[in-house]
Design a protein around this motif. Structure first.
Motif, PDB file in Angstrom:
ATOM      1  N   ILE A  88      34.644  38.346  39.170  1.00 51.14           N
ATOM      2  CA  ILE A  88      33.380  39.051  39.193  1.00 51.14           C
ATOM      3  C   ILE A  88      32.600  38.816  40.331  1.00 51.14           C
ATOM      4  CG2 ILE A  88      30.878  39.030  37.819  1.00 51.14           C
ATOM      5  CD1 ILE A  88      32.007  38.313  35.545  1.00 51.14           C
ATOM      6  N   ALA A  89      32.654  37.836  41.293  1.00 45.11           N
ATOM      7  CA  ALA A  89      32.156  37.611  42.467  1.00 45.11           C
ATOM      8  C   ALA A  89      32.572  38.541  43.433  1.00 45.11           C
ATOM      9  CB  ALA A  89      32.156  36.255  43.020  1.00 45.11           C
ATOM     10  N   VAL A  90      33.911  38.757  43.438  1.00 53.07           N
ATOM     11  CA  VAL A  90      34.904  39.448  44.387  1.00 53.07           C
ATOM     12  C   VAL A  90      34.412  40.875  44.165  1.00 53.07           C
ATOM     13  CG1 VAL A  90      37.100  40.295  44.936  1.00 53.07           C
ATOM     14  CG2 VAL A  90      36.728  37.867  44.615  1.00 53.07           C
ATOM     15  N   ASN A  91      34.317  41.249  42.719  1.00 52.47           N
ATOM     16  CA  ASN A  91      34.173  42.779  42.546  1.00 52.47           C
ATOM     17  C   ASN A  91      32.736  43.143  43.350  1.00 52.47           C
ATOM     18  OD1 ASN A  91      36.573  43.380  41.675  1.00 52.47           O
ATOM     19  ND2 ASN A  91      36.113  42.787  39.557  1.00 52.47           N
ATOM     20  N   THR A  92      31.772  42.107  42.896  1.00 55.98           N
ATOM     21  CA  THR A  92      30.321  42.351  43.302  1.00 55.98           C
ATOM     22  C   THR A  92      29.983  42.244  44.888  1.00 55.98           C
ATOM     23  OG1 THR A  92      29.589  41.300  41.093  1.00 55.98           O
ATOM     24  CG2 THR A  92      28.062  41.569  42.990  1.00 55.98           C
ATOM     25  N   ALA A  93      31.018  41.497  45.369  1.00 58.84           N
ATOM     26  CA  ALA A  93      30.725  41.659  46.879  1.00 58.84           C
ATOM     27  C   ALA A  93      31.407  42.756  47.647  1.00 58.84           C
ATOM     28  CB  ALA A  93      31.501  40.312  47.444  1.00 58.84           C
ATOM     29  N   LYS A  94      32.623  43.186  46.912  1.00 57.01           N
ATOM     30  CA  LYS A  94      33.253  44.519  47.209  1.00 57.01           C
ATOM     31  C   LYS A  94      32.226  45.754  47.167  1.00 57.01           C
ATOM     32  CE  LYS A  94      38.275  43.936  46.373  1.00 57.01           C
ATOM     33  NZ  LYS A  94      39.264  44.438  45.612  1.00 57.01           N
ATOM     34  N   GLU A 157      40.553  43.225  54.312  1.00 55.72           N
ATOM     35  CA  GLU A 157      39.549  42.654  53.186  1.00 55.72           C
ATOM     36  C   GLU A 157      40.613  41.893  52.155  1.00 55.72           C
ATOM     37  OE1 GLU A 157      36.827  44.338  49.597  1.00 55.72           O
ATOM     38  OE2 GLU A 157      36.928  45.613  51.445  1.00 55.72           O
ATOM     39  N   GLU A 158      41.580  42.553  51.820  1.00 56.73           N
ATOM     40  CA  GLU A 158      42.419  42.014  50.725  1.00 56.73           C
ATOM     41  C   GLU A 158      43.241  40.794  51.039  1.00 56.73           C
ATOM     42  OE1 GLU A 158      45.086  45.174  49.354  1.00 56.73           O
ATOM     43  OE2 GLU A 158      43.378  45.751  47.773  1.00 56.73           O
ATOM     44  N   LEU A 159      43.696  40.634  52.406  1.00 51.45           N
ATOM     45  CA  LEU A 159      44.185  39.480  53.162  1.00 51.45           C
ATOM     46  C   LEU A 159      43.285  38.432  52.970  1.00 51.45           C
ATOM     47  CD1 LEU A 159      46.710  40.809  55.470  1.00 51.45           C
ATOM     48  CD2 LEU A 159      46.862  40.777  53.140  1.00 51.45           C
TER      49      LEU A 159
END
Length: 214
Positions: A88-94, A157-159
Motif C-alpha cells: 500500500i505504501a509503495v502504491n501510495t508513493a507511486k 523507480e522499480e529497481l
C-alpha cells in the motif's frame, strides 16, 4: 507510548499483527494505533527512499495508514501484514510521484538527499562502512555512502524500490514479490541490476582506496 516496541521472534510478531488486525476490524481503535506505532518509522523510511521531498514523506505515510485502515476488512492474512502494508505504501508513493509530475510546483526538498532522518537507520552496508575509527577511513566511508545514495537515486523507480526493500528494510524475495506484486524472478533480476549499477559507481573509489582497511 514509546515508538520503540520490543522485538519479537518473527512468528510471534506475525501472530501479534494478526491479533491487532482482528481487534481493529472488530472496532478497537487502540489496536490499529499500535500497528501504526509499530510500523510508522519503517514506512516513512521506505517512502523517504522513493519520494525525496521530505515535506511529503509524512503526508504519504499518513495516507498509507488511512488507506490500509479503510482496506483492513479485506486483509485475509494470505501475506504478512507488514508486506501488505508496504505494498500500500509503495502504491501510495507511486501515486504521489505521478501527481508531482503533473504539478510543476515541487518543493526544493525534492532535490535534496533528505538523509537527516536516516542517520541512525541506514543500510547494513552503510553502517559497516562507517564503523571504522581513523579519520581517513571515516572520510572514505562518507564518500562511499554518498556515492551509494546518489547511485540509488539514479536507479529506475522499480529497481530502487526493490533494492530498498531488500537492503534497507531486509525483506525476503518472497515478501518483496508480494509487496511489489511481481514474480520472484523479476524481483531477483531487479535487485541484481540495482546492485550492479551501484557497484559500478562505488568500484572506482574502492580501487583508489585499495590497500586500506575500512
Amino acid at each position: 507510548m514509546s515508538a520503540d516496541l520490543p522485538l519479537l521472534p518473527l512468528e510471534k510478531a506475525n501472530d501479534s499483527d494478526a491479533m491487532l488486525v482482528e481487534r481493529t476490524v472488530a472496532g478497537d481503535q487502540k489496536a490499529y494505533e499500535l500497528l501504526v506505532i509499530k510500523y510508522q518509522r519503517r514506512i516513512q523510511r521506505l517512502i523517504g527512499r522513493m519520494v525525496r521531498d521530505v515535506d511529503l514523506v509524512e503526508d504519504i505515510a499518513q495516507e498509507t495508514f488511512i488507506r490500509a485502515y479503510r482496506a483492513l476488512a479485506q486483509f485475509r492474512g494470505e501475506a504478512q501484514f507488514y508486506t501488505w502494508l508496504y505494498r500500500i505504501a509503495v502504491n501510495t508513493a507511486k501515486k504521489a510521484l505521478m501527481d508531482l509530475k503533473r504539478d510543476p510546483t515541487v518543493s526544493e526538498n525534492a532535490f535534496k538527499s533528505g538523509q537527516s532522518e536516516e542517520s541512525d537507520e541506514t543500510s547494513p552496508l552503510e553502517n559497516e562502512l562507517t564503523s571504522s575509527e581513523t579519520p581517513d577511513a571515516v572520510l572514505a566511508s562518507k564518500e562511499i555512502a554518498e556515492i551509494i545514495n546518489a547511485a540509488m537515486e539514479a536507479l529506475p523507480e522499480e529497481l530502487r524500490q526493490a533494492i530498498t526493500l531488500r537492503e534497507i528494510e531486509g525483506l525476503s524475495y518472497e515478501e518483496i514479490s508480494e509487496a511489489m506484486d511481481c514474480p520472484i524472478g523479476t524481483v531477483r533480476s531487479r535487485i541484481f541490476r540495482a546492485r550492479e549499477a551501484i557497484s559500478q559507481k562505488v568500484k572506482p573509489l574502492l580501487e583508489n582506496q585499495s590497500g586500506k582497511r575500512w
